[in-house]
Motif scaffolding. Structure first.
Motif, mmCIF file in Angstrom:
data_model
loop_
_atom_site.group_PDB
_atom_site.id
_atom_site.type_symbol
_atom_site.label_atom_id
_atom_site.label_comp_id
_atom_site.label_asym_id
_atom_site.label_seq_id
_atom_site.Cartn_x
_atom_site.Cartn_y
_atom_site.Cartn_z
ATOM 1 N N PHE A 1 0.808 -1.224 0.000
ATOM 2 C CA PHE A 1 0.000 0.000 0.000
ATOM 3 C C PHE A 1 0.842 1.275 0.000
ATOM 4 N N VAL A 2 1.858 1.382 0.867
ATOM 5 C CA VAL A 2 2.593 2.642 1.011
ATOM 6 C C VAL A 2 3.321 2.986 -0.280
ATOM 7 N N ASP A 3 3.847 1.967 -0.950
ATOM 8 C CA ASP A 3 4.489 2.191 -2.236
ATOM 9 C C ASP A 3 3.486 2.729 -3.253
ATOM 10 N N MET A 4 2.299 2.133 -3.278
ATOM 11 C CA MET A 4 1.268 2.607 -4.198
ATOM 12 C C MET A 4 0.856 4.044 -3.858
ATOM 13 N N LEU A 5 0.839 4.364 -2.575
ATOM 14 C CA LEU A 5 0.489 5.714 -2.145
ATOM 15 C C LEU A 5 1.497 6.729 -2.664
ATOM 16 N N SER A 6 2.783 6.406 -2.547
ATOM 17 C CA SER A 6 3.815 7.350 -3.001
ATOM 18 C C SER A 6 3.744 7.542 -4.508
ATOM 19 N N HIS A 7 3.489 6.476 -5.258
ATOM 20 C CA HIS A 7 3.388 6.613 -6.711
ATOM 21 C C HIS A 7 2.101 7.343 -7.097
ATOM 22 N N SER A 8 1.030 7.128 -6.339
ATOM 23 C CA SER A 8 -0.222 7.829 -6.617
ATOM 24 C C SER A 8 -0.071 9.323 -6.404
ATOM 25 N N LYS A 9 0.775 9.709 -5.437
ATOM 26 C CA LYS A 9 0.990 11.132 -5.195
ATOM 27 C C LYS A 9 1.573 11.810 -6.430
ATOM 28 N N THR A 10 2.402 11.081 -7.156
ATOM 29 C CA THR A 10 2.966 11.627 -8.383
ATOM 30 C C THR A 10 1.898 11.802 -9.449
ATOM 31 N N GLU A 11 0.964 10.862 -9.510
ATOM 32 C CA GLU A 11 0.059 10.783 -10.654
ATOM 33 C C GLU A 11 -1.326 11.381 -10.407
ATOM 34 N N MET A 12 -1.758 11.481 -9.159
ATOM 35 C CA MET A 12 -3.134 11.892 -8.887
ATOM 36 C C MET A 12 -3.164 13.188 -8.077
ATOM 37 N N GLU A 13 -3.908 14.176 -8.569
ATOM 38 C CA GLU A 13 -3.978 15.471 -7.903
ATOM 39 C C GLU A 13 -4.557 15.355 -6.493
ATOM 40 N N VAL A 14 -5.558 14.478 -6.299
ATOM 41 C CA VAL A 14 -6.184 14.366 -4.980
ATOM 42 C C VAL A 14 -5.187 13.858 -3.944
ATOM 43 N N ILE A 15 -4.308 12.917 -4.351
ATOM 44 C CA ILE A 15 -3.296 12.425 -3.410
ATOM 45 C C ILE A 15 -2.243 13.494 -3.146
ATOM 46 N N LYS A 16 -1.942 14.310 -4.156
ATOM 47 C CA LYS A 16 -1.003 15.412 -3.939
ATOM 48 C C LYS A 16 -1.528 16.358 -2.862
ATOM 49 N N GLU A 17 -2.851 16.552 -2.841
ATOM 50 C CA GLU A 17 -3.451 17.409 -1.816
ATOM 51 C C GLU A 17 -3.415 16.725 -0.451
ATOM 52 N N LEU A 18 -3.724 15.437 -0.413
ATOM 53 C CA LEU A 18 -3.811 14.713 0.857
ATOM 54 C C LEU A 18 -2.447 14.453 1.472
ATOM 55 N N ALA A 19 -1.417 14.316 0.638
ATOM 56 C CA ALA A 19 -0.060 14.013 1.136
ATOM 57 C C ALA A 19 0.898 15.072 0.631
ATOM 58 N N SER A 20 0.630 16.316 0.979
ATOM 59 C CA SER A 20 1.421 17.428 0.457
ATOM 60 C C SER A 20 2.744 17.598 1.181
ATOM 61 N N ASN A 21 2.878 17.016 2.371
ATOM 62 C CA ASN A 21 4.131 17.111 3.120
ATOM 63 C C ASN A 21 4.275 15.873 4.004
ATOM 64 N N ASP A 22 5.383 15.801 4.748
ATOM 65 C CA ASP A 22 5.665 14.600 5.540
ATOM 66 C C ASP A 22 4.615 14.365 6.621
ATOM 67 N N LYS A 23 4.106 15.441 7.217
ATOM 68 C CA LYS A 23 3.092 15.293 8.265
ATOM 69 C C LYS A 23 1.838 14.629 7.703
ATOM 70 N N SER A 24 1.338 15.126 6.568
ATOM 71 C CA SER A 24 0.118 14.550 5.991
ATOM 72 C C SER A 24 0.385 13.158 5.420
ATOM 73 N N TYR A 25 1.605 12.930 4.938
ATOM 74 C CA TYR A 25 1.988 11.602 4.428
ATOM 75 C C TYR A 25 1.944 10.573 5.563
ATOM 76 N N ARG A 26 2.453 10.962 6.734
ATOM 77 C CA ARG A 26 2.372 10.091 7.920
ATOM 78 C C ARG A 26 0.927 9.839 8.311
ATOM 79 N N SER A 27 0.138 10.926 8.322
ATOM 80 C CA SER A 27 -1.263 10.817 8.741
ATOM 81 C C SER A 27 -2.041 9.887 7.823
#
Length: 515
Positions: free
Chosen positions: A356-382
């Motif tokens: 899952f976490v690997d897919m999350l990091s790659h999704s952040k590159t490709e999907m705008e909604v994930i870029k918003e949800l994981a915009s920094n290390d704090k939100s990435y942890r959350s």
């Protein structure tokens, strides 16, 4: 700051006049009443910052009044005051989400302390955390200048993560910016340390546990003790993400060992995770198992043969007991294994790779909604914590506890938020990863790169005779000159792995026993 407004409800309110005068001298605005019914009427008409509520009153009891107050003003904190120390009253009040619980007789200082604890908690914690970090800042800076071993780097990184997680919720953003600057400097020094020492780790010098000897050194001994082991590898899990979701394990397992280990280079799945399961460095995998290993430029999935690699390692370790391997790449597969997890009860070793976490990091590159949800290390942890506490993986772990399994949880490498582009030029056969490149005739910015001109020195395979490897340092990422600005804009502030950083290389390993 505006005056704090208090509602104090007590059928003997006249006896509390000294307390009320004390609070008024401290500039608190205190409204009083003698009954729950009166309190509810007042609450309807006015807003209060906090309510002090007597538990034992004629008419509506304190608990009944509390329920009515919460129905009308859900977020107002209520401090229950009672003569009774009966456990059921305490439990019912706490279950109704009171802010504090005081036993009569109370003195004015107790009331003041309760006010500060309830209303000023965030500010006081923020001040204390800021003060403590300011003191620790100097020590970390001195330690950074002196650190010169893999153990000291792991300890320093853990300390930085501790303060990052402490400071992330305080009101003073300037402290967080100072810590970020300190982390960047630590990464600069760490890259120099790796550049100088990494090749020696394979020559019999003092070395940390690395990917290829993790299983033999840390997991195999548990199997030799005849423990039934659930070995969980969460792909791409950083140390801070592990610390974010670790508390959700505490009711099921107790930690008996936590010892960060080092990912090999490149800090990429096909290298690091294959090394874990094969017990070999990549050059040895290619030599001993040519049908299982694929180079970067080969067609096909690079992690399709982990079970076969593990089987070969277990044979070398003379492990003859029952084991199973599972790779979870989607929710459906996760739920299926969780629902049938009792079928693992006879295994001596159950391996679960969770992607899952690997897919999350790659999704952040490709999907705008994930870029918003994981915009920094704090939100990435959350986001990682939210996933874990609702995941089939936690269900599996709960069932493993019931089956008496020892839990081993780790990862293959971490990831870093990349911010600074680094130009690189290579031929058409150069690998595509943003944090490392392998190929011929690579041109790059030397100060931003750790280079292995002879891959054999760090036990990596060569695609051809003149191939070399380069690894991005710190938060750099590789970009080709062609269409440079678009490329940089697309990948900046995304999570990548493969290079040299504290976040990618120093990663969690923990052993836990059932509670």
């Amino acid at each position: 700051m505006s005056t704090i407004k208090i509602l104090w409800v007590d059928d003997e309110i006249d006896l509390l006049k000294p307390h009320i005068l004390f609070l008024q001298k401290k500039n608190y605005d205190v409204t009083t009443c003698n009954s729950g019914t009166e309190a509810i009427d007042i609450i309807d008409k006015q807003n209060f910052d906090i309510v002090f509520l007597d538990e034992n009153m004629p008419g509506l009891t304190g608990l009944e009044t509390l329920s009515e107050i919460k129905n009308k003003r859900e977020n107002v904190p209520v401090v229950m005051i009672t003569k009774s120390e009966e456990e059921y009253i305490m439990e019912e009040a706490i279950g109704s989400k009171i802010a504090d619980y005081l036993i009569k007789p109370v003195n004015p200082n107790q009331i003041l302390l309760s006010l500060k604890k309830t209303l000023d908690n965030s500010r006081l914690v923020s001040q204390k955390t800021t003060s403590s970090y300011q003191q620790e800042f100097r020590k970390i800076a001195m330690d950074m200048a002196m650190v010169n071993s893999f153990e000291e780097w792991a300890e320093l990184y853990q300390k930085l993560i501790y303060w990052e997680m402490e400071l992330e919720n305080i009101e003073d953003d300037s402290m967080f910016e100072i810590l970020e600057s300190q982390k960047n400097e630590a990464n600069n020094q760490f890259c120099k340390f790796i550049d100088k020492n990494y090749p020696d780790w394979f020559e019999g010098h003092d070395a940390p546990t690395l990917s290829h000897n993790l299983f033999k050194e840390k997991v195999a001994p548990l199997l030799e003790e005849d423990k039934k082991v659930l070995f969980v590898v969460v792909d791409n899990l950083r140390y801070d993400q592990w610390k974010a979701f670790e508390p959700h394990l505490n009711s099921h397992y107790k930690k008996v060992l936590e010892e960060p280990y080092y990912s090999i280079l490149p800090t990429a799945t096909q290298y690091a995770r294959n090394a874990i399961f094969s017990g070999l460095m990549p050059s040895e995998m290619k030599k001993k198992h040519p049908t299982l290993w694929l180079d970067d430029t080969d067609e096909g999935g690079k992690n399709m043969h982990e079970a076969a690699f593990l089987e070969h390692q277990l044979k070398r370790l003379h492990f003859t007991k029952k084991w199973e391997y599972h790779k979870i790449t989607n929710l459906r597969n996760g739920k299926k294994l969780a629902s049938n997890f009792k079928s693992q009860k006879d295994n001596d070793l159950t391996v679960v790779v969770y992607n899952f976490v690997d897919m999350l990091s790659h999704s952040k590159t490709e999907m705008e909604v994930i870029k918003e949800l994981a915009s920094n290390d704090k939100s990435y942890r959350s986001l990682t914590e939210s996933w874990f506490k609702n995941s089939p993986l936690l269900e599996m772990i709960q069932q493993a506890r019931d089956l008496g399994m020892t839990l081993v949880i780790t990862t293959d490498h971490g990831t870093i938020n990349v911010k600074n582009p680094s130009k690189v030029i290579g031929d058409k056969n150069t690998s595509l990863n943003l944090r490392y490149k392998t190929g011929r005739s690579l041109t790059y910015e030397q100060k931003e790169v750790l280079a292995a001109k002879d891959p054999r020195t760090i036990h990596l395979p060569s695609i051809n005779m003149s191939s070399s490897f380069i690894f991005a340092k710190g938060d750099h990422f590789f970009a080709y000159p062609n269409n440079y600005n678009h490329y940089v804009s697309y990948y900046r502030n995304t999570y990548q792995h493969g290079g040299v950083s504290l976040e990618e290389m120093i990663i969690p390993f923990a052993i836990l026993e059932p509670r």
